[in-house]
Design a protein around this motif. Structure first.
Motif, PDB file in Angstrom:
ATOM      1  N   GLN A  78       0.992  -1.127   0.012  1.00  0.00           N
ATOM      2  CA  GLN A  78       0.138  -0.121  -0.179  1.00  0.00           C
ATOM      3  C   GLN A  78       0.933   1.241  -0.051  1.00  0.00           C
ATOM      4  OE1 GLN A  78      -2.247  -0.564   3.314  1.00  0.00           O
ATOM      5  NE2 GLN A  78      -3.441  -2.315   2.799  1.00  0.00           N
ATOM      6  N   LYS A  79       1.816   1.159   0.661  1.00  0.00           N
ATOM      7  CA  LYS A  79       2.955   2.474   0.892  1.00  0.00           C
ATOM      8  C   LYS A  79       3.657   2.657  -0.566  1.00  0.00           C
ATOM      9  CE  LYS A  79       4.032   2.000   5.726  1.00  0.00           C
ATOM     10  NZ  LYS A  79       5.196   1.519   6.607  1.00  0.00           N
ATOM     11  N   SER A  80       3.711   1.595  -1.398  1.00  0.00           N
ATOM     12  CA  SER A  80       4.577   1.876  -2.547  1.00  0.00           C
ATOM     13  C   SER A  80       3.545   1.718  -3.782  1.00  0.00           C
ATOM     14  CB  SER A  80       5.485   0.690  -2.836  1.00  0.00           C
ATOM     15  OG  SER A  80       4.733  -0.547  -2.807  1.00  0.00           O
ATOM     16  N   VAL A  81       2.239   1.709  -3.674  1.00  0.00           N
ATOM     17  CA  VAL A  81       1.484   1.826  -4.821  1.00  0.00           C
ATOM     18  C   VAL A  81       0.481   3.083  -4.813  1.00  0.00           C
ATOM     19  CG1 VAL A  81      -0.634   0.655  -5.873  1.00  0.00           C
ATOM     20  CG2 VAL A  81       1.429  -0.804  -5.235  1.00  0.00           C
ATOM     21  N   GLY A  82       0.195   3.628  -5.947  1.00  0.00           N
ATOM     22  CA  GLY A  82      -0.732   4.779  -6.190  1.00  0.00           C
ATOM     23  C   GLY A  82      -2.002   4.139  -6.865  1.00  0.00           C
ATOM     24  N   TYR A  83      -3.260   4.191  -6.446  1.00  0.00           N
ATOM     25  CA  TYR A  83      -4.426   3.146  -6.748  1.00  0.00           C
ATOM     26  C   TYR A  83      -5.498   4.407  -7.182  1.00  0.00           C
ATOM     27  CZ  TYR A  83      -8.240   0.045  -7.067  1.00  0.00           C
ATOM     28  OH  TYR A  83      -9.305  -0.751  -7.355  1.00  0.00           O
ATOM     29  N   LEU A  84      -5.873   4.278  -8.498  1.00  0.00           N
ATOM     30  CA  LEU A  84      -7.117   5.214  -8.888  1.00  0.00           C
ATOM     31  C   LEU A  84      -8.259   4.154  -9.070  1.00  0.00           C
ATOM     32  CD1 LEU A  84      -8.497   7.736  -9.265  1.00  0.00           C
ATOM     33  CD2 LEU A  84      -7.689   7.645 -11.434  1.00  0.00           C
ATOM     34  N   PRO A  85      -9.122   3.690  -8.013  1.00  0.00           N
ATOM     35  CA  PRO A  85     -10.179   2.626  -8.540  1.00  0.00           C
ATOM     36  C   PRO A  85     -11.047   3.277  -9.755  1.00  0.00           C
ATOM     37  CG  PRO A  85     -10.544   3.727  -6.584  1.00  0.00           C
ATOM     38  CD  PRO A  85      -9.173   4.344  -7.014  1.00  0.00           C
ATOM     39  N   GLU A  86     -11.774   2.157 -10.095  1.00  0.00           N
ATOM     40  CA  GLU A  86     -12.738   2.662 -11.201  1.00  0.00           C
ATOM     41  C   GLU A  86     -13.790   3.814 -10.679  1.00  0.00           C
ATOM     42  OE1 GLU A  86     -16.273   0.610 -14.520  1.00  0.00           O
ATOM     43  OE2 GLU A  86     -15.139  -0.531 -12.613  1.00  0.00           O
ATOM     44  N   HIS A  87     -14.434   3.611  -9.524  1.00  0.00           N
ATOM     45  CA  HIS A  87     -15.187   4.659  -9.070  1.00  0.00           C
ATOM     46  C   HIS A  87     -14.309   5.669  -7.958  1.00  0.00           C
ATOM     47  CE1 HIS A  87     -18.532   2.755 -11.006  1.00  0.00           C
ATOM     48  NE2 HIS A  87     -18.045   1.393 -10.555  1.00  0.00           N
ATOM     49  N   ASN A  88     -13.954   6.447  -8.540  1.00  0.00           N
ATOM     50  CA  ASN A  88     -13.000   7.371  -7.812  1.00  0.00           C
ATOM     51  C   ASN A  88     -13.701   8.008  -6.546  1.00  0.00           C
ATOM     52  OD1 ASN A  88     -10.991   9.308  -7.008  1.00  0.00           O
ATOM     53  ND2 ASN A  88     -11.553  10.621  -9.023  1.00  0.00           N
ATOM     54  N   PRO A  89     -13.176   7.473  -5.406  1.00  0.00           N
ATOM     55  CA  PRO A  89     -13.974   7.821  -4.067  1.00  0.00           C
ATOM     56  C   PRO A  89     -13.379   9.018  -3.470  1.00  0.00           C
ATOM     57  CG  PRO A  89     -12.060   6.182  -3.684  1.00  0.00           C
ATOM     58  CD  PRO A  89     -12.055   6.729  -5.079  1.00  0.00           C
ATOM     59  N   LEU A  90     -14.350  10.225  -3.765  1.00  0.00           N
ATOM     60  CA  LEU A  90     -13.954  11.577  -3.360  1.00  0.00           C
ATOM     61  C   LEU A  90     -14.947  12.166  -2.427  1.00  0.00           C
ATOM     62  CD1 LEU A  90     -12.958  13.106  -6.708  1.00  0.00           C
ATOM     63  CD2 LEU A  90     -11.484  12.314  -5.089  1.00  0.00           C
ATOM     64  N   TYR A  91     -14.526  12.955  -1.401  1.00  0.00           N
ATOM     65  CA  TYR A  91     -15.477  13.755  -0.436  1.00  0.00           C
ATOM     66  C   TYR A  91     -15.694  15.021  -1.126  1.00  0.00           C
ATOM     67  CZ  TYR A  91     -14.051  10.502   3.162  1.00  0.00           C
ATOM     68  OH  TYR A  91     -13.823   9.100   3.750  1.00  0.00           O
ATOM     69  N   LEU A  92     -16.998  15.097  -1.817  1.00  0.00           N
ATOM     70  CA  LEU A  92     -17.346  16.166  -2.444  1.00  0.00           C
ATOM     71  C   LEU A  92     -17.466  17.446  -1.831  1.00  0.00           C
ATOM     72  CD1 LEU A  92     -19.914  14.521  -4.933  1.00  0.00           C
ATOM     73  CD2 LEU A  92     -17.442  14.759  -5.153  1.00  0.00           C
ATOM     74  N   ASP A  93     -17.813  17.467  -0.652  1.00  0.00           N
ATOM     75  CA  ASP A  93     -17.936  18.757   0.157  1.00  0.00           C
ATOM     76  C   ASP A  93     -16.512  19.157   0.638  1.00  0.00           C
ATOM     77  OD1 ASP A  93     -20.733  18.681   0.180  1.00  0.00           O
ATOM     78  OD2 ASP A  93     -20.871  17.308   1.932  1.00  0.00           O
ATOM     79  N   LEU A  94     -15.301  18.734   0.485  1.00  0.00           N
ATOM     80  CA  LEU A  94     -13.893  19.039   0.802  1.00  0.00           C
ATOM     81  C   LEU A  94     -13.592  19.858  -0.276  1.00  0.00           C
ATOM     82  CD1 LEU A  94     -12.181  16.219   2.655  1.00  0.00           C
ATOM     83  CD2 LEU A  94     -13.634  18.142   3.747  1.00  0.00           C
ATOM     84  N   TYR A  95     -12.653  21.295   0.026  1.00  0.00           N
ATOM     85  CA  TYR A  95     -12.102  21.782  -0.961  1.00  0.00           C
ATOM     86  C   TYR A  95     -10.843  20.753  -1.413  1.00  0.00           C
ATOM     87  CZ  TYR A  95     -14.638  26.092   0.589  1.00  0.00           C
ATOM     88  OH  TYR A  95     -15.403  26.888   0.640  1.00  0.00           O
ATOM     89  N   VAL A  96     -10.332  21.052  -2.642  1.00  0.00           N
ATOM     90  CA  VAL A  96      -9.302  20.293  -3.204  1.00  0.00           C
ATOM     91  C   VAL A  96      -8.216  19.940  -2.169  1.00  0.00           C
ATOM     92  CG1 VAL A  96      -7.561  20.183  -5.155  1.00  0.00           C
ATOM     93  CG2 VAL A  96      -9.956  20.787  -5.580  1.00  0.00           C
TER      94      VAL A  96
END
Length: 297
Positions: free
Chosen positions: A74-92
């Protein structure tokens, strides 16, 4: 070796999602992972990122075993899943700061990934205000925060418009200069533009693994586009040897043959025998889409 997969199997009840899948990916490669819906692509990516476990076989990422060394993976991998899980109420920037705390990386890295992924103009906005293309950039920025050696991207261009596709494609290609990238997509043009190599999976099994150039040379299928001066009954085309399919696209016919031999001469003979004049005739170039159809039909 960045990714090593040996005889990985996974079942969902009676359905075999992965059937003894094996392959390796060298450091610095950008590899496209293709297959029909339900072929096992997302399942394998979830195994490589330790989200789920395999039923059999072994897999290593950056030398770490996905079963016994999950945290190191997990520390050595960057993962972008098919359904990108984002918190829409947070600022970038707020969202990236949260993830930076999780990964325990310096806050200076936030500015670096914002610049790298082209988020600077939108960094002051809430994620819910962003377009789909910029939300994908946020997902990529999150995957890059801890500067992983391997990026695993599951359908990173799904739902993007043509302009966004080009932007994300160029971004992934640029990132791939320094990292190993393993990505799945249904968009063949993206794979041809980005990837060095292609792995195709069908019904849980690897059916091909090669460079795009070599794969295209292997294709037996040949497609000829032809337009005549009058309408033609589909049954007439049965006269042409090795023809497997004839599709009428408005005024143009798309003729598919199972041979390497150029069949344009036979199409000329067919037209002459049936009193037809050819208005247009062209041999479609072989591409990854041809390979995909041939390997998964």
């Amino acid at each position: 070796m960045s990714i090593e997969v040996q005889n990985i199997s996974k079942n969902y009840g009676s359905q075999k999602a992965l059937d003894a899948v094996s392959f390796t990916i060298n450091k610095g490669e950008i590899v496209g992972f293709l297959g029909p819906n339900g072929a096992g692509k997302s399942t394998l990516m979830k195994i490589l990122t330790t989200f789920i476990s395999a039923d059999g076989g072994t897999a290593k990422v950056n030398g770490y075993d996905v079963t016994t060394q999950a945290l190191e993976v997990q520390k050595s991998v960057g993962y972008l899943p098919e359904h990108n899980p984002l918190y829409l109420d947070l600022y970038v920037r707020e969202y990236l700061t949260f993830n930076a705390d999780v990964y325990k990386v310096a806050k200076t890295r936030i500015d670096e990934v914002i610049a790298l992924t082209g988020l600077t103009p939108e960094a002051h906005k809430k994620i819910g205000q962003l377009s789909k293309g910029y939300r994908q950039r946020v997902g990529l920025a999150t995957a890059l925060l801890h500067n992983p050696d391997v990026l695993i991207l599951d359908e990173p261009t799904t739902g993007l418009d043509p302009n966004q596709l080009v932007e994300i494609r160029d971004l992934i290609k640029n990132i791939g200069k320094d990292k190993t990238v393993f990505l799945s997509t249904h968009i063949m043009q993206e794979v041809e533009a980005i990837c060095d190599r292609v792995i195709i999976i069908n019904k849980g099994k690897i059916v091909t693994d090669n460079t795009i150039e070599n794969l295209v040379q292997e294709v037996v299928e040949q497609v000829i586009e032809v337009a005549f001066d009058q309408s033609v009954a589909e049954s007439l085309f049965q006269q042409i040897p090795d023809l497997t399919q004839a599709i009428n696209n408005d005024s143009t016919w798309e003729l598919t043959f199972t041979t390497h031999e150029d069949r344009r001469t036979q199409v000329f003979d067919f037209a002459q025998a049936n009193g037809l004049k050819i208005l247009q005739l062209s041999l479609k170039s072989k591409n990854l889409e041809s390979v995909f159809r041939e390997k998964t039909k």
